[in-house]
Enzyme design. Sequence first.
Site, PDB file in Angstrom:
ATOM      1  N   GLU A   1      31.577 -79.972  72.113  1.00 17.19           N
ATOM      2  CA  GLU A   1      31.904 -80.963  71.076  1.00 17.19           C
ATOM      3  C   GLU A   1      33.222 -81.678  71.352  1.00 17.19           C
ATOM      4  OE1 GLU A   1      30.693 -77.966  70.447  1.00 17.19           O
ATOM      5  OE2 GLU A   1      28.773 -78.439  69.505  1.00 17.19           O
TER       6      GLU A   1
ATOM      7  N   HIS B   1      25.845 -73.542  59.508  1.00 19.40           N
ATOM      8  CA  HIS B   1      24.889 -74.656  59.425  1.00 19.40           C
ATOM      9  C   HIS B   1      24.863 -75.312  58.051  1.00 19.40           C
ATOM     10  CE1 HIS B   1      23.461 -72.565  62.999  1.00 19.40           C
ATOM     11  NE2 HIS B   1      22.686 -73.589  63.301  1.00 19.40           N
TER      12      HIS B   1
END
Lengths: 338, 380
Positions: free
Chosen positions: A60, A129
């Site tokens: 990322e 999540h």
Amino acid sequence: MTTLSLTQAINAGLRRALEEDPKVVLLGEDIGTLGGVFRVTDGLMKDFGSHRVIDTPLAESAIIGTAVGLAYRGYRPVCEIQFDGFIYPGFDQIVSQVAKMHVRTQGAVRMPLTIRVPFGGGIGSPEHHSESPEAYFVHTSGLRVISPSNPQDAYTMLRQAIACDDPVLYFEPKRRYHAKGEVEVDAPLVQALPMGASRIVAAGTDVSLVSYGPLVKTALDAAIAATADGVSIEVIDLRSLSPIDYAPLVASVRRTGRLVITHEAGRTLGLGAEIAAVITERCFNYLESAPVRVTGFDIPYPPSKLEKHHLPDLDRILDGVDRALGRPNSHTGMDDWA
Amino acid sequence: MSHLRQEPTGRDEMTMHQLITAEGIRVADALLDEFVDDVDGEQLRNLYRDMVVIRRIDFESTALQRQGQLALWPPLLGQEASQVGSVRALEDEDFIFPTYRENGVAYCRGAKMADALGVWRGNTNIGWDPYELNMATPQIIIGAQTLHATGYAMGLTLDGKDSMALAYLGDGATSQGDVHESMVFAASFQAPVVFFCQNNHWAISEPVGLQSHVPLAGRAPGYGIPGLQVDGNDVLAVLAATRWAARRARSGGGPSFIEAITYRMGPHTTADDPTRYRGVTELEEWGAKDPITRMHSYLLELGMLDDGAQAAIAAEADAVAADLRLACISLPDPAPQAAFEHVYVDAHPLLEEQRVNYLAYLNSFGEQEKTSVTVQGSPS
């Protein structure tokens, strides 16, 4: 008008941006061949090529950091962070580089990045999540932070974000991904409500209820339910979390005298804290009661069997509304301070 | 943990390429020779001149810091050959992503050095226009710029350009995740980027042996990137090595990693005290490998540096330093409203409100009150 789900609306917005501006490139994990884990980018690699819809290695910080380099080169990158809880490895590049590059270079280098982040809970996912990390970015000067609540805003605000010369964090309410709505795809962007504007989405007279992203739908449901008790709730969709467009909020609270803010993110230093402070500053003499926050708890996001307790729902929002109306149904802890 | 402080093992698995020895003797190198075939005596003397001038700038800047004109300065003393050799290998359109120590590179790229010192005086965060010099602003977050260079290089590929990006980094940066992610991305996308690592042996107080058990250039092949070790105090070898990497980048050969073995003869910054960690013999050992001294010897041997040329170079360096000093101490303090400028491109009503209110607050003081505030805030 076309009926689109929220994911289809984002897909249409990305497609439009790719068509209109050759400098738009998409970067992310699984966004190409697979079309994204939520299929948001479905078909885009096939239609625009792997040089514009780029499947990246799983890193990322590099997704954001190479987008900085691409922006240096004149590109307008749209980065996908696969899930909210995966953004932290890219946090340094966002906060130290993306947010500061324009001011660092005294305007010479622009960072027109859009960073798409599916966020929030309610989908029964494992750890990392279901998070709501938006306040970190709201606290970071140099960024703009927005969150649409419906397909039309998802489409229009994404296009506005990509066209914006400032970096924009675009938080997608993933549990509303399959919500459908009518979307006007060909309306000129210049005539649309600016992406920085908040909006009253249900008029009311007794309480101002402020939310954004996934909880706008819940807030609207609460407003409908409250009418059975004769309570009129005005619902305001923030849309932009940074900067916040306070004018509609101030006007609303000056009419209703009562404010409830609801979000999934934890309470301490969340959006609700800032909004309560600003509205208290600007509407002090109009307030009939203290602002009320109905939020997630200050806990790490819990296992999914517990998330229904953590997430504000219709009943908790109405409980907050009752408190704002001076008729608490439950223990608030406020009396303990006496 | 003492084993971590050993010299990197496996060093002898790599060859440190060199063209001019510490004694100033030209030696052959099978890989590098062809890249400097065209370098004549005058060009060699120009490389020498660059090094002399930037050392002079560096000394002047340290002096300006000691005299209170700069808040901080990161000396490059000892690293002149690494900086000059690498930047002089590039074309103007190649884009550089430097760290805070590449002030010699900035000079060679044409930066106005007094403006560059504005960063270290606390006036600004930018010492030059990145698009004027094709050189990004000095990066302070260790290793972050390697990703920017990689992304820029990916953009060059998209644009069909045959130029390249070069990222400077230090030995300490090779421990950062961003540097490793850069090499992953650069290899995956075969980006035309050069990672130019100046191994100056120290990351503030931490020796390079704490960062790596293998030669730093030895890490690159693990990513599918060729790594080359070069004598970083040999300006000609650095020039050749960077040309080698640049040729690879421009011809579609993808990324390269260069480890320039050099030594930071000064402190990390003027706020540092290397006597607390540096070995007692190190300065002497590395002083004998000085990049300017060896070039001086080599030029004398070639007959390219008579007394007149030496005097002219010294005079030029002194003039640059004098101009720099005058321009630096004349830099005006920024106006208060500058703090609010360029935070966003587009209008930001909340920040604008803060700006307007703060300026109104400042204006609420008369001239006399302003003076008394300053006096109260000054050290007695």
